[in-house]
Design a protein around this motif. Sequence first.
Motif, PDB file in Angstrom:
ATOM      1  N   ASN A  71      -3.765   6.140  -2.641  1.00 29.84           N
ATOM      2  CA  ASN A  71      -2.424   5.557  -2.746  1.00 29.84           C
ATOM      3  C   ASN A  71      -2.448   4.209  -3.450  1.00 29.84           C
ATOM      4  O   ASN A  71      -1.534   3.881  -4.217  1.00 29.84           O
ATOM      5  CB  ASN A  71      -1.807   5.401  -1.355  1.00 29.84           C
ATOM      6  CG  ASN A  71      -1.448   6.734  -0.729  1.00 29.84           C
ATOM      7  OD1 ASN A  71      -1.347   7.751  -1.432  1.00 29.84           O
ATOM      8  ND2 ASN A  71      -1.275   6.762   0.584  1.00 29.84           N
ATOM      9  N   SER A  74      -2.636   4.843  -7.288  1.00 31.86           N
ATOM     10  CA  SER A  74      -1.400   5.384  -7.867  1.00 31.86           C
ATOM     11  C   SER A  74      -0.279   4.356  -7.845  1.00 31.86           C
ATOM     12  O   SER A  74       0.493   4.231  -8.815  1.00 31.86           O
ATOM     13  CB  SER A  74      -0.983   6.643  -7.100  1.00 31.86           C
ATOM     14  OG  SER A  74      -0.769   6.354  -5.721  1.00 31.86           O
ATOM     15  N   GLN A  75      -0.176   3.584  -6.764  1.00 32.64           N
ATOM     16  CA  GLN A  75       0.885   2.579  -6.681  1.00 32.64           C
ATOM     17  C   GLN A  75       0.637   1.411  -7.635  1.00 32.64           C
ATOM     18  O   GLN A  75       1.571   0.897  -8.248  1.00 32.64           O
ATOM     19  CB  GLN A  75       0.997   2.075  -5.247  1.00 32.64           C
ATOM     20  CG  GLN A  75       1.516   3.111  -4.269  1.00 32.64           C
ATOM     21  CD  GLN A  75       1.467   2.631  -2.837  1.00 32.64           C
ATOM     22  OE1 GLN A  75       1.148   1.469  -2.566  1.00 32.64           O
ATOM     23  NE2 GLN A  75       1.781   3.516  -1.891  1.00 32.64           N
ATOM     24  N   GLU A  79       3.865   1.567  -9.826  1.00 35.87           N
ATOM     25  CA  GLU A  79       4.768   0.508  -9.358  1.00 35.87           C
ATOM     26  C   GLU A  79       4.302  -0.873  -9.814  1.00 35.87           C
ATOM     27  O   GLU A  79       5.116  -1.721 -10.210  1.00 35.87           O
ATOM     28  CB  GLU A  79       4.862   0.544  -7.828  1.00 35.87           C
ATOM     29  CG  GLU A  79       5.455   1.824  -7.267  1.00 35.87           C
ATOM     30  CD  GLU A  79       5.483   1.800  -5.747  1.00 35.87           C
ATOM     31  OE1 GLU A  79       5.633   0.689  -5.181  1.00 35.87           O
ATOM     32  OE2 GLU A  79       5.346   2.865  -5.127  1.00 35.87           O
ATOM     33  N   ASN A 256       0.283  -7.738  -2.887  1.00 33.22           N
ATOM     34  CA  ASN A 256      -0.217  -6.463  -2.387  1.00 33.22           C
ATOM     35  C   ASN A 256      -1.730  -6.451  -2.585  1.00 33.22           C
ATOM     36  O   ASN A 256      -2.226  -6.225  -3.689  1.00 33.22           O
ATOM     37  CB  ASN A 256       0.437  -5.298  -3.140  1.00 33.22           C
ATOM     38  CG  ASN A 256       0.205  -3.969  -2.453  1.00 33.22           C
ATOM     39  OD1 ASN A 256      -0.912  -3.645  -2.067  1.00 33.22           O
ATOM     40  ND2 ASN A 256       1.275  -3.198  -2.301  1.00 33.22           N
ATOM     41  N   TRP A 259      -3.433  -3.268  -3.996  1.00 33.18           N
ATOM     42  CA  TRP A 259      -3.263  -3.132  -5.437  1.00 33.18           C
ATOM     43  C   TRP A 259      -4.339  -3.928  -6.165  1.00 33.18           C
ATOM     44  O   TRP A 259      -4.910  -3.456  -7.150  1.00 33.18           O
ATOM     45  CB  TRP A 259      -1.880  -3.617  -5.858  1.00 33.18           C
ATOM     46  CG  TRP A 259      -0.751  -2.712  -5.480  1.00 33.18           C
ATOM     47  CD1 TRP A 259      -0.835  -1.601  -4.697  1.00 33.18           C
ATOM     48  CD2 TRP A 259       0.604  -2.843  -5.869  1.00 33.18           C
ATOM     49  NE1 TRP A 259       0.401  -1.032  -4.562  1.00 33.18           N
ATOM     50  CE2 TRP A 259       1.314  -1.758  -5.264  1.00 33.18           C
ATOM     51  CE3 TRP A 259       1.309  -3.752  -6.642  1.00 33.18           C
ATOM     52  CZ2 TRP A 259       2.669  -1.587  -5.445  1.00 33.18           C
ATOM     53  CZ3 TRP A 259       2.674  -3.577  -6.825  1.00 33.18           C
ATOM     54  CH2 TRP A 259       3.354  -2.502  -6.232  1.00 33.18           C
TER      55      TRP A 259
END
Length: 317
Positions: A71, A74-75, A79, A256, A259
């Motif tokens: 996740n 991908s984020q 994003e 984040n 990330w």
Amino acid sequence: MEYGLDTKSNSLKTFNTVFIIVWLLIACFPFIWTFWGSFKVRADFFSRTDWWYAISAFNTLIETGEKFTTNAYSQAWTEGEFWKASRNTIIVTVFVVSISLFLGTLGAYALSRSSERYAFWILIAALIFRAMPHITLVSGYLFPFFQLQIWGILPTTIVVLIAINQPFTLWLLYSFFKTVPKELDESALIDGCSYFQAFRYIIMPVMWPGVITAGLFSLMLAYNDFTVTALLLNQENHTMVPKIQSYLGTNQHEGNMMWAVSSVVSATAPLRSVLRRLSVALSNRDWFSVENLRASCTKPTETEEIIIILTFRKRIP
């Protein structure tokens, strides 16, 4: 006596082996740990209650139902728009390396063959410029860039990075060119080559190890730079390193962290691949010996053979 020397030698080898293994484990542990944690959730990897959560994936199992998750990747790439930062990094790196090597090879070759005293002072000036901190150079650029409305775009940053990197490239290639005997140039000129043909067909094939070495240093500067790219690029045009820093957040904005972790792994993976491929290419290629050329280039009867070898069996037009 010999038995005692053999014992000391074996003990030294054992100590060196153990030391190298321990050093490699210490050096590689941060990368391995970051890679492992990039497949966990934040509650596990940054847990303040129990560090073992990063191993057992306690919260990752609760949130995703699996011990490993992608996740964060991908984020970050969607994003977080890390794909834009990767694209910008590739553009900056390719242009900085290409232009730095083009200007560096021509300039270093000219300085290495020049007998004028100004060549020495040009190298000294380049060394002084290279020794200056990057922040002092960038701060001087900011005001005119704002006035000319060229702040925040990639071409401006590329020009500045080339200017910062060029002195080092010049010095490095200059030292390589000095090892190439001048008799190679003279033999090529006697056989009817122009100066550019001598440089292209005779000198450059011998210089490829030096060019690749300079290219690697230029690549690492452009790929890993933070100061210049963070100050001269806007948010839209950030490269990977400033983008990762923005994921970490500030005192006013919580970033984040996952990330950032996944982006670190994504940023280092292609660099390791490039360095590995170049090291394999350098180790497998049979580079020409400068010393052998020095011994043979002074013989007029073998000049044509040297030209044929260095041009990969293609005669100079």
